[in-house]
Structure formats: structure tokens, C-alpha cells
Write an enzyme that holds these catalytic residues in place. Sequence first.
Site, PDB file in Angstrom:
ATOM      1  N   GLU A  87      49.230  39.953 100.631  1.00 56.66           N
ATOM      2  CA  GLU A  87      49.805  39.645 101.946  1.00 56.66           C
ATOM      3  C   GLU A  87      50.070  38.154 102.076  1.00 56.66           C
ATOM      4  OE1 GLU A  87      47.098  42.824 104.425  1.00 56.66           O
ATOM      5  OE2 GLU A  87      47.302  40.787 105.165  1.00 56.66           O
TER       6      GLU A  87
ATOM      7  N   CYS B 280      43.376  38.561 107.471  1.00 51.28           N
ATOM      8  CA  CYS B 280      43.696  38.699 106.059  1.00 51.28           C
ATOM      9  C   CYS B 280      43.295  40.055 105.487  1.00 51.28           C
ATOM     10  CB  CYS B 280      42.949  37.560 105.366  1.00 51.28           C
ATOM     11  SG  CYS B 280      42.691  37.716 103.646  1.00 51.28           S
TER      12      CYS B 280
HETATM   13  S1  SF4 Z   1      37.356  35.466 103.983  1.00 41.53           S
HETATM   14 FE1  SF4 Z   1      35.913  35.603 102.258  1.00 41.53          FE
HETATM   15  S2  SF4 Z   1      36.348  37.589 101.296  1.00 41.53           S
HETATM   16 FE2  SF4 Z   1      38.098  37.117 102.655  1.00 41.53          FE
HETATM   17  S3  SF4 Z   1      39.603  36.158 101.289  1.00 41.53           S
HETATM   18 FE3  SF4 Z   1      38.401  34.494 102.248  1.00 41.53          FE
HETATM   19  S4  SF4 Z   1      36.724  34.086 100.793  1.00 41.53           S
HETATM   20 FE4  SF4 Z   1      37.617  36.076 100.237  1.00 41.53          FE
END
Ligand code: SF4
Length: 353
Positions: free
Chosen positions: A91, A342
Site C-alpha cells: 500500500e 497502514c
Molecule cells: S507499525 Fe510496526 S508492524 Fe506496522 S509497519 Fe510499522 S514497524 Fe511494522
Amino acid sequence: MDSILNFSEEELQKITIEGGFPSFRSKQLYSWLYDKSILDLELMSNLDRSYKSFISNQFKFKTIEIIKSIASDDRQTIKLLLELCDKETVEIVIMRYPEKQTTKIRNTLCISSQIGCQIACPFCATGQSGFKRNLTTAEILEQLFLANNYLRNTVNNSEKINNIVFMGMGEPFLNWEAVKNAATIMNTRFKIGERRITISTSGVTKGIEALADLGKQWVLAISLHGSNNQLRDELVPINKKYPLEELIQSCRYYMNKANRRITFEYIMIHNKNIGLQNSRELGLLLKGLKCHINGIPLNETEEYPYKKPSKNEMNFFRTAVEKEGISFSIREEKGQSINGACGQLRNQRKGLL
Ligand code: SF4
């Protein structure tokens, strides 16, 4: 066959001349790529057929497709789901906001560095779906091409990305060579200023030190999320490997060497990490560091049982942290209506949500 994005202007010129073509052809090709963000040979209208045929036999061009796009009602946040040549998906998010004190639009691209992520933060959809592989330099750059094309074709002919944050899927320092090369090319070929490129890490201390040693003006952002090791072990599990003491030591190294301010990202979770005790711990932890904290309200999902705090709670925490002498701002919530966090779009497609 190698991607054309792995070749410099000089290398393209050399290959062009060795192929029996005049060197100005390579200049035209380079301009299509990096001035216009065109990665489709067919659209490069001033290249003649024989040169196109020669070039297409030397290099790979487009390897990624947009398979889904969603935009917020005001079209300020746009999320794209991309499919790579091995059918894996990543994404990216485009955020279009007015620049402060100007009439210009700041187009920020939140870019991915890996497919999935090993860090497994419990509140993050990407982290919960596991890790597949690193992206190549070319695959990282292609995200920028796609975002620029999307803006040009669907939003406004004159808009393009002028700000990059490595805050999409993945931990950039666990794919550092590819990220470093891609960020360098964004600066040198796409002319995106060094200070407009942010590397956001979950706290890989070796990476922070490598960035300090590199001498670039890139912005360093660190996902802190907890004010003590117990909290951070839970919220950012890489803390078990690089605990806060080590993390802060590498921040001091970075600050001394790069002389740049560090941004700490802090997800605010109701009844979890925003009490008075947390603000005091942050005060002690970050004492003497040139830094700013970005407080981010939790993006609630069904999978993660916690809630985001009320406005009052967030304001209370901000004031408490500021009393500790630390600059703190609360980030506006953007992209909620399109599952802005995300990894959510990707997981929906895989049937995980
Ligand atoms: S929030 Fe944590 S698990 Fe999600 S992409 Fe970033 S580092 Fe990786």
C-alpha cells in the site's frame, strides 16, 4: 533483465552510444523518466521506434500495477493498493495538504519498504499479517512513479510528490541498502530535497547510527509509543532487542553527529500510555535531546481491543508532556474514512479483515 531505474544518467548514455544511437536519445529518455515520471516507453513520444526497441530489449520498465484506489471525500488522502510482479501487494498513501504560509500543495507520499513487516506491532494491520520480503530499490522508486502518475491523471496535471515519508509497510532499516539507494535517487534524480525525505523506524539502533554516519539531511522519525520498557515491549516488540536505554543512546549519537532534530511518533491509546506517569517518564527519557513528539490518536480496528483517547485526554497529555519541557503536537486524523492505517486495505483484499 535489470530495471532501468538501477541505471544512472551516465550509464544510460554509455549504453545508448554503444548501441549505435546518438547520446541525446539517452537525455530524452532520462527526462521522460525523472522530469515527467513516465515509465512507459510507448508514451515517450519523441523517441524513435528503433531506439525504443533497443531500449526495451535492455531494461525492465513498469513492473507494478495499481489494483485499487480509494480517496477521502475531500480527495486530500488517497490510498493505492499496488500489485507487484510476483502478485504480492503493498500500500501507499498520498496526502495532499496546503503548505504552511503558501498557496502551494504539499503532496506527501507514504511509501513502503517491505512487503509485510517483521516488527509485529499489535495495533498495526501490516504487522499482524506477517513478513514476505524486502522491496528492491526499483520497486520502492516505482511507487513514486505511480503516485506521480496518479496525481497527474486523476487530480491535477501539475501536481507531483514533493515530500516522502518511509512510513508505509515495513521497517526501512531492515532493508537499508535498498531504502538508502532509493532515497538518494529521489533526491538526485527527482529533485526532492533531502529535508523532505523522512526515514521512520521502529527503533533499529544500528540503522539510526548508520543514518547519522551517512551525513544526509534526511529527517529521522522514531516510533516511540511507550515511555518505559514494559510498555514498549508490548507496543513495539523490537524493544526487546533494542531497549529504550540503547535506543536513546543511538539518538544521542545521531544528534551529536547529524545535529538534526528527531521526531518521535507516539500513538495515544486510551488507558494505556498517556497518563501523568507516562509524561514524567518521557521527560526523564528525552531530557537533553533535540526532539519533538508527534502524538497520534490510535486508529481503532476490530483486531486491536484498545480505544483512542478523547480530545480532553489527548490535550491533557500534551500539556503534561510540554510541562516536562518537550515539544508535543497532536497529529490531525487523516484518512479515517478510507481505512487510513497502514496495511488495512491490503488485508481486506487478502480476506484478513
Ligand atoms: S507499525 Fe510496526 S508492524 Fe506496522 S509497519 Fe510499522 S514497524 Fe511494522
